[in-house]
Every structure is written in C-alpha cells, then in structure tokens.
Design a protein around this motif. Sequence first.
Motif, mmCIF file in Angstrom:
data_model
loop_
_atom_site.group_PDB
_atom_site.id
_atom_site.type_symbol
_atom_site.label_atom_id
_atom_site.label_comp_id
_atom_site.label_asym_id
_atom_site.label_seq_id
_atom_site.Cartn_x
_atom_site.Cartn_y
_atom_site.Cartn_z
ATOM 1 N N GLU A 59 0.827 -1.204 0.000
ATOM 2 C CA GLU A 59 0.000 0.000 0.000
ATOM 3 C C GLU A 59 0.860 1.253 0.000
ATOM 4 O OE1 GLU A 59 -2.888 -0.036 3.095
ATOM 5 O OE2 GLU A 59 -4.037 -1.658 2.186
ATOM 6 N N ALA A 60 1.950 1.240 0.751
ATOM 7 C CA ALA A 60 2.854 2.391 0.783
ATOM 8 C C ALA A 60 3.492 2.622 -0.579
ATOM 9 C CB ALA A 60 3.934 2.182 1.844
ATOM 10 N N GLU A 100 -2.030 8.564 8.007
ATOM 11 C CA GLU A 100 -1.924 7.441 7.066
ATOM 12 C C GLU A 100 -0.813 7.673 6.060
ATOM 13 O OE1 GLU A 100 -5.222 5.533 5.181
ATOM 14 O OE2 GLU A 100 -6.595 6.214 6.733
ATOM 15 N N LEU A 101 -0.759 8.878 5.504
ATOM 16 C CA LEU A 101 0.285 9.184 4.526
ATOM 17 C C LEU A 101 1.662 9.166 5.173
ATOM 18 C CD1 LEU A 101 -1.464 12.069 2.552
ATOM 19 C CD2 LEU A 101 -1.294 9.652 1.928
ATOM 20 N N ALA A 102 1.767 9.729 6.375
ATOM 21 C CA ALA A 102 3.051 9.735 7.080
ATOM 22 C C ALA A 102 3.506 8.318 7.411
ATOM 23 C CB ALA A 102 2.938 10.568 8.349
ATOM 24 N N ASP A 103 2.569 7.438 7.714
ATOM 25 C CA ASP A 103 2.918 6.046 7.981
ATOM 26 C C ASP A 103 3.510 5.402 6.744
ATOM 27 O OD1 ASP A 103 3.036 3.770 9.674
ATOM 28 O OD2 ASP A 103 1.256 2.962 8.677
ATOM 29 N N ASP A 104 2.936 5.686 5.573
ATOM 30 C CA ASP A 104 3.492 5.160 4.321
ATOM 31 C C ASP A 104 4.900 5.699 4.090
ATOM 32 O OD1 ASP A 104 1.178 3.745 3.882
ATOM 33 O OD2 ASP A 104 0.334 5.207 2.478
ATOM 34 N N VAL A 105 5.110 6.982 4.371
ATOM 35 C CA VAL A 105 6.442 7.571 4.220
ATOM 36 C C VAL A 105 7.433 6.880 5.152
ATOM 37 C CG1 VAL A 105 7.804 9.665 4.571
ATOM 38 C CG2 VAL A 105 5.593 9.800 3.412
ATOM 39 N N LEU A 106 7.033 6.643 6.393
ATOM 40 C CA LEU A 106 7.928 5.996 7.349
ATOM 41 C C LEU A 106 8.258 4.562 6.948
ATOM 42 C CD1 LEU A 106 6.552 7.327 10.731
ATOM 43 C CD2 LEU A 106 8.693 7.928 9.604
ATOM 44 N N ILE A 107 7.273 3.851 6.433
ATOM 45 C CA ILE A 107 7.524 2.471 5.990
ATOM 46 C C ILE A 107 8.595 2.459 4.913
ATOM 47 C CG2 ILE A 107 6.529 0.538 4.687
ATOM 48 C CD1 ILE A 107 3.912 1.043 6.223
#
Length: 100
Positions: A38-39, A70-77
């Motif tokens: 998803e990321a 949610e977007l920041a979580d994708d960036v961190l992943i």
Amino acid sequence: MQQTYGQVDRNIYEIFWWYRGYFTGRCRDLYTHSPQDEAEMAVELAGGVEELADKARQALDEGKAEWALELADDVLILSEERRSTGDQESIGDRSGRGDI
C-alpha cells in the motif's frame, strides 16, 4: 406484544451478519494488500516519497489529521526500507528535525 428477548432490529442485523460472514460489503476488503504494498502504491500515485511527505504535511495543515497520519505512515515504511538498503538520505535529515 412485548419484546422479551433482544430487539427485532438488532436481531435482523445479526442474522444478516451471520450469513454474510466477515465480508463488509466493500470490495477492498476481499483482497487486502500488505502495508508495504500500500505504501509503494501511494508513493507511485504521489510521484515519490518526498511528494507523499509533502501531501501528508498539507493534509495536516488542512486539519485532516487522520489522513495525514496514514500518509506519514506510508512515508515511514518506505523510509525504513531506504535506510536498510543503505540510502542515508531520509525525510527527517532534509527537514532539519533529525532522523525519523
């Protein structure tokens, strides 16, 4: 006639849920993706990790905290993936806030 056990509207819902099973009625719940996939798809849509981070900041500025998270979580992943592959530049290094 008085209801003595349960409520009719709730019982109808429970019967429907029992036969439907785990499916929520949303097609995205049939074939879920891993957080990593998803990321990667979100980054592809945004045009890159930096652009996705910018979108997260913009969403936060607009008061859409849940979407920004949610977007920041994708960036961190994806930042963790980049660090593990030896790419030392991260979102935090460029923003002056240290390593995220």
